[in-house]
Design a protein around this motif. Structure first.
Motif, PDB file in Angstrom:
ATOM      1  N   THR A  22      20.935  -1.228   6.073  1.00  0.00           N
ATOM      2  CA  THR A  22      22.359  -1.045   5.776  1.00  0.00           C
ATOM      3  C   THR A  22      22.554   0.411   5.355  1.00  0.00           C
ATOM      4  OG1 THR A  22      22.081  -1.851   3.482  1.00  0.00           O
ATOM      5  CG2 THR A  22      22.599  -3.480   5.166  1.00  0.00           C
ATOM      6  N   ASN A  23      22.874   0.666   4.091  1.00  0.00           N
ATOM      7  CA  ASN A  23      22.948   2.047   3.601  1.00  0.00           C
ATOM      8  C   ASN A  23      21.540   2.468   3.175  1.00  0.00           C
ATOM      9  OD1 ASN A  23      25.939   2.473   3.657  1.00  0.00           O
ATOM     10  ND2 ASN A  23      25.895   0.776   2.202  1.00  0.00           N
ATOM     11  N   LEU A  24      20.859   3.145   4.081  1.00  0.00           N
ATOM     12  CA  LEU A  24      19.453   3.500   3.887  1.00  0.00           C
ATOM     13  C   LEU A  24      19.350   4.941   3.417  1.00  0.00           C
ATOM     14  CD1 LEU A  24      16.470   2.482   4.461  1.00  0.00           C
ATOM     15  CD2 LEU A  24      16.690   3.678   6.660  1.00  0.00           C
ATOM     16  N   ALA A  25      18.502   5.201   2.451  1.00  0.00           N
ATOM     17  CA  ALA A  25      18.396   6.562   1.922  1.00  0.00           C
ATOM     18  C   ALA A  25      16.970   6.905   1.527  1.00  0.00           C
ATOM     19  CB  ALA A  25      19.308   6.739   0.708  1.00  0.00           C
ATOM     20  N   LEU A  26      16.502   8.062   1.979  1.00  0.00           N
ATOM     21  CA  LEU A  26      15.317   8.687   1.412  1.00  0.00           C
ATOM     22  C   LEU A  26      15.807   9.420   0.177  1.00  0.00           C
ATOM     23  CD1 LEU A  26      12.373   9.790   1.384  1.00  0.00           C
ATOM     24  CD2 LEU A  26      13.185  11.628   2.871  1.00  0.00           C
ATOM     25  N   GLU A  27      15.421   8.945  -0.992  1.00  0.00           N
ATOM     26  CA  GLU A  27      15.955   9.502  -2.227  1.00  0.00           C
ATOM     27  C   GLU A  27      15.510  10.956  -2.412  1.00  0.00           C
ATOM     28  OE1 GLU A  27      18.255   8.142  -3.998  1.00  0.00           O
ATOM     29  OE2 GLU A  27      18.242   6.335  -2.759  1.00  0.00           O
ATOM     30  N   PRO A  28      16.403  11.798  -2.965  1.00  0.00           N
ATOM     31  CA  PRO A  28      16.130  13.242  -3.037  1.00  0.00           C
ATOM     32  C   PRO A  28      15.084  13.610  -4.071  1.00  0.00           C
ATOM     33  CG  PRO A  28      18.175  12.714  -4.157  1.00  0.00           C
ATOM     34  CD  PRO A  28      17.730  11.447  -3.485  1.00  0.00           C
ATOM     35  N   GLY A  29      14.563  14.830  -3.915  1.00  0.00           N
ATOM     36  CA  GLY A  29      13.647  15.396  -4.891  1.00  0.00           C
ATOM     37  C   GLY A  29      14.392  16.267  -5.879  1.00  0.00           C
ATOM     38  N   ASP A  30      13.678  17.188  -6.514  1.00  0.00           N
ATOM     39  CA  ASP A  30      14.264  18.024  -7.560  1.00  0.00           C
ATOM     40  C   ASP A  30      14.495  19.472  -7.126  1.00  0.00           C
ATOM     41  OD1 ASP A  30      14.151  15.890  -9.398  1.00  0.00           O
ATOM     42  OD2 ASP A  30      12.043  16.325  -9.810  1.00  0.00           O
ATOM     43  N   ILE A  37      10.620   1.257  -0.293  1.00  0.00           N
ATOM     44  CA  ILE A  37       9.379   1.957  -0.629  1.00  0.00           C
ATOM     45  C   ILE A  37       9.590   2.565  -2.000  1.00  0.00           C
ATOM     46  CG2 ILE A  37       7.811   3.825   0.003  1.00  0.00           C
ATOM     47  CD1 ILE A  37       8.638   3.417   2.918  1.00  0.00           C
ATOM     48  N   GLU A  38       8.753   2.189  -2.943  1.00  0.00           N
ATOM     49  CA  GLU A  38       8.924   2.606  -4.337  1.00  0.00           C
ATOM     50  C   GLU A  38       7.718   3.405  -4.799  1.00  0.00           C
ATOM     51  OE1 GLU A  38      10.141   0.652  -8.676  1.00  0.00           O
ATOM     52  OE2 GLU A  38       9.555  -0.641  -7.000  1.00  0.00           O
ATOM     53  N   ASP A  39       7.979   4.618  -5.259  1.00  0.00           N
ATOM     54  CA  ASP A  39       6.892   5.508  -5.690  1.00  0.00           C
ATOM     55  C   ASP A  39       5.821   5.612  -4.606  1.00  0.00           C
ATOM     56  OD1 ASP A  39       5.549   7.271  -7.366  1.00  0.00           O
ATOM     57  OD2 ASP A  39       4.541   5.677  -8.490  1.00  0.00           O
ATOM     58  N   LYS A  69       7.240  -1.985  -0.325  1.00  0.00           N
ATOM     59  CA  LYS A  69       7.560  -3.188  -1.084  1.00  0.00           C
ATOM     60  C   LYS A  69       8.230  -4.293  -0.264  1.00  0.00           C
ATOM     61  CE  LYS A  69       6.363  -1.666  -5.250  1.00  0.00           C
ATOM     62  NZ  LYS A  69       5.349  -2.325  -6.086  1.00  0.00           N
ATOM     63  N   HIS A  70       8.977  -3.928   0.789  1.00  0.00           N
ATOM     64  CA  HIS A  70       9.759  -4.924   1.525  1.00  0.00           C
ATOM     65  C   HIS A  70       9.789  -4.597   3.017  1.00  0.00           C
ATOM     66  CE1 HIS A  70      11.515  -6.483  -2.246  1.00  0.00           C
ATOM     67  NE2 HIS A  70      11.665  -5.223  -2.602  1.00  0.00           N
ATOM     68  N   TRP A  71      10.003  -5.646   3.831  1.00  0.00           N
ATOM     69  CA  TRP A  71      10.422  -5.495   5.216  1.00  0.00           C
ATOM     70  C   TRP A  71      11.922  -5.785   5.284  1.00  0.00           C
ATOM     71  CZ3 TRP A  71       6.200  -3.498   6.883  1.00  0.00           C
ATOM     72  CH2 TRP A  71       4.935  -4.092   6.727  1.00  0.00           C
ATOM     73  N   PHE A  72      12.591  -5.303   6.302  1.00  0.00           N
ATOM     74  CA  PHE A  72      13.945  -5.767   6.610  1.00  0.00           C
ATOM     75  C   PHE A  72      13.819  -7.120   7.295  1.00  0.00           C
ATOM     76  CE2 PHE A  72      14.559  -1.076   6.805  1.00  0.00           C
ATOM     77  CZ  PHE A  72      15.432  -0.977   5.726  1.00  0.00           C
ATOM     78  N   GLN A 131       0.837  -1.198   0.000  1.00  0.00           N
ATOM     79  CA  GLN A 131       0.000   0.000   0.000  1.00  0.00           C
ATOM     80  C   GLN A 131       0.873   1.251   0.000  1.00  0.00           C
ATOM     81  OE1 GLN A 131      -3.128  -0.040   2.997  1.00  0.00           O
ATOM     82  NE2 GLN A 131      -3.089  -2.277   3.061  1.00  0.00           N
ATOM     83  N   GLN A 132       0.258   2.365  -0.323  1.00  0.00           N
ATOM     84  CA  GLN A 132       0.984   3.629  -0.361  1.00  0.00           C
ATOM     85  C   GLN A 132       1.174   4.154   1.058  1.00  0.00           C
ATOM     86  OE1 GLN A 132      -0.596   6.496  -3.074  1.00  0.00           O
ATOM     87  NE2 GLN A 132       1.137   7.893  -2.846  1.00  0.00           N
ATOM     88  N   VAL A 133       2.442   4.394   1.422  1.00  0.00           N
ATOM     89  CA  VAL A 133       2.753   4.906   2.760  1.00  0.00           C
ATOM     90  C   VAL A 133       3.515   6.222   2.699  1.00  0.00           C
ATOM     91  CG1 VAL A 133       2.728   2.611   3.809  1.00  0.00           C
ATOM     92  CG2 VAL A 133       4.875   3.528   2.903  1.00  0.00           C
ATOM     93  N   LEU A 134       4.078   6.562   1.537  1.00  0.00           N
ATOM     94  CA  LEU A 134       4.699   7.856   1.305  1.00  0.00           C
ATOM     95  C   LEU A 134       4.013   8.518   0.113  1.00  0.00           C
ATOM     96  CD1 LEU A 134       8.574   7.239   1.536  1.00  0.00           C
ATOM     97  CD2 LEU A 134       7.167   8.489   3.165  1.00  0.00           C
ATOM     98  N   LYS A 135       4.235   9.807  -0.002  1.00  0.00           N
ATOM     99  CA  LYS A 135       3.687  10.543  -1.141  1.00  0.00           C
ATOM    100  C   LYS A 135       4.175   9.917  -2.455  1.00  0.00           C
ATOM    101  CE  LYS A 135       3.846  15.042  -0.803  1.00  0.00           C
ATOM    102  NZ  LYS A 135       4.375  16.436  -0.859  1.00  0.00           N
ATOM    103  N   SER A 136       3.341   9.879  -3.465  1.00  0.00           N
ATOM    104  CA  SER A 136       3.730   9.346  -4.778  1.00  0.00           C
ATOM    105  C   SER A 136       4.991  10.042  -5.274  1.00  0.00           C
ATOM    106  CB  SER A 136       2.610   9.546  -5.793  1.00  0.00           C
ATOM    107  OG  SER A 136       1.472   8.803  -5.432  1.00  0.00           O
TER     108      SER A 136
END
Length: 448
Positions: free
Chosen positions: A348-356, A310-312, A316-319, A273-278
């Motif tokens: 491990t190397n965890l990242a909230l991917e950046p915006g624009d 978390i994709e889009d 998608k996954h648990w640790f 399910q969606q848990v972060l903004k698209s």
């Protein structure tokens, strides 16, 4: 240095320990050695306050008899046979654990890459002392800084040696170097403290100590004589990257399989399910070359791979470690970490991917709001998602940072915060948890 890094003797002892456990009656076993070497120097007001040096090789043996499991720990020099027999005797009288087991043989890493995690640079205590003094001197030289809370420098290495009864043998070491300083500005009730630091795998990549000190001094003088602001119920809050990393840690905790299995995560029913903004994604990658939290295999001998957790915006996954995955009816994804005699999942190397958008443009887009530089307290309920933290920072007025703010509280629910998060483009991946500056709309701010 080479003798400290060479793990062949430890690996040989680990495999002997497993053989002895099998002869004593264990159906399966694994042995791990957690290695640690460190030295540090702390200074204050131009004088050395303390020096520390330590090293350890901590052995742990885990044995399985049917669905019964027991673990024992020891320091180097222990009697191998006595330890193995003790572990087996403990397992025989332990309660059954339906999920405890070694990783499946098919999932074990048979070869793994050199991730270049170890810098063998020799760093003397004198070099650490000079670095600490240089950082503090540079901070105290900033006009308005009135005192020092201390500075320090450190160097060390750590690693893992692992052997299992079903054929895995492996080891790795990683280095870590650091510089830090904390200083004070202002007088009386208007006095404030701030700090700066840097931490790297490779010594040559560390920021210059004087630069770290200068940044700490410049940060603290901006915080002098803070104010409170009025209470508001629909405030946009911008998180500085320092506090943003901690916030991403809350996300990691919520998608940890152990928390899901214990039903202590507010996201436990949200898989798929969606848990972060698209448009937003969170990644975890253990195989980044020179990555701050990289590892060629996990605490069970399984090599992980890069996952988009978390994709889009969609979970998608648990640790997962092996036992946690079994409890959830899934398979491990190589995120098992040894903690003493236990194995639990972790990032491990965890990242909230950046915006624009740049952080400056993000601040301008807010108009009026609150820029948080430090959070206080532990007011986060991971079962319900309720979030309430004391905060300090700067008030945003007409898209600009203005006066310092303290003694306020920001509150919301993590479920709502995740869906209102807008990241900037300034991510710094030198930390094990990486996050850019980001804004969260619609928070409650309790002030005067």
């Amino acid at each position: 240095m080479s003798s400290e890094i060479d793990s062949s003797t430890l690996l040989s002892r680990a495999t002997q320990l497993i053989d002895l456990a099998r002869k004593a009656g264990a159906d399966a076993a694994d042995a791990v050695v957690v290695r640690s070497r460190s030295q540090s120097v702390s200074v204050r007001l131009g004088k050395v306050e303390g020096t520390e040096s330590s090293e350890s090789d901590d052995f742990s043996l885990r044995v399985f008899i049917g669905k019964r499991v027991a673990s024992v720990s020891a320091n180097p020099g222990f009697d191998l046979q006595a330890l193995a027999e003790r572990a087996v005797a403990m397992a025989k009288v332990s309660p059954e654990d339906p999920f405890a087991c070694l990783a499946d043989e098919a999932s074990l890493s048979r070869s793994y890459p050199d991730l270049q995690l170890l810098d063998t640079t020799e760093v003397s205590s004198e070099m650490l002392r000079e670095a600490g003094l240089a950082a503090e001197a540079a901070a105290l030289a900033v006009k308005g800084v009135t005192n020092s809370s201390g500075a320090g420098a450190s160097a060390g290495m750590g690693g893992l040696v692992l052997a299992t009864s079903h054929g895995f043998e492996g080891s790795y070491m990683a280095s870590r170097f650091g510089h830090s300083v904390s200083v004070i500005a202002g007088e009386g009730t208007g006095m404030e403290r701030d700090y700066d630091f840097d931490s790297r795998l490779y010594y040559a990549e560390l920021d210059d100590p004087a630069e770290i000190g200068r940044r700490a001094g410049e940060r603290v003088i901006k915080r002098v004589n803070p104010r409170q602001v009025p209470t508001g119920k629909d405030v946009t809050v911008i998180f500085d990257p320092r506090v943003a990393r901690g916030f991403v840690g809350h996300i990691a905790g919520a998608i940890n399989g152990a928390s899901v299995a214990r039903k202590s995560s507010f996201l436990r029913d949200r898989m798929g399910q969606q848990v972060l903004k698209s448009g937003l994604s969170i990644t975890d990658d253990p195989l980044i070359v020179r990555g701050p939290s990289s590892r060629p295999f996990d605490g069970e001998g399984v090599s992980g791979e890069r996952l988009v957790m978390i994709e889009d915006g969609v979970l998608k996954h648990w640790f997962l470690s092996t036992s946690t995955a079994r409890e959830l009816g899934l398979e491990t994804n190589g995120r098992g970490v040894r903690g003493g005699t236990a194995v639990s999942p972790s990032s491990t190397n965890l990242a909230l991917e950046p915006g624009d958008i740049s952080p400056e443009d993000l601040i301008r887009s807010v108009g009026n709001g609150f820029y948080v530089t430090e959070l206080i307290g532990h007011g986060v309920n991971m079962i319900t998602g309720e979030y309430s933290r004391g905060a300090t920072g700067f008030w945003i007025e007409n898209g600009e940072l203005t006066f310092p703010v303290s003694e306020v509280t920001i509150a919301s629910n993590l479920k709502e915060m995740f869906m209102r998060l807008t990241p900037a483009n300034d991510i710094d991946r030198k930390f094990g948890v990486a996050a850019p500056t980001f804004a969260i709309e619609g928070m409650t701010l309790a002030g005067r």
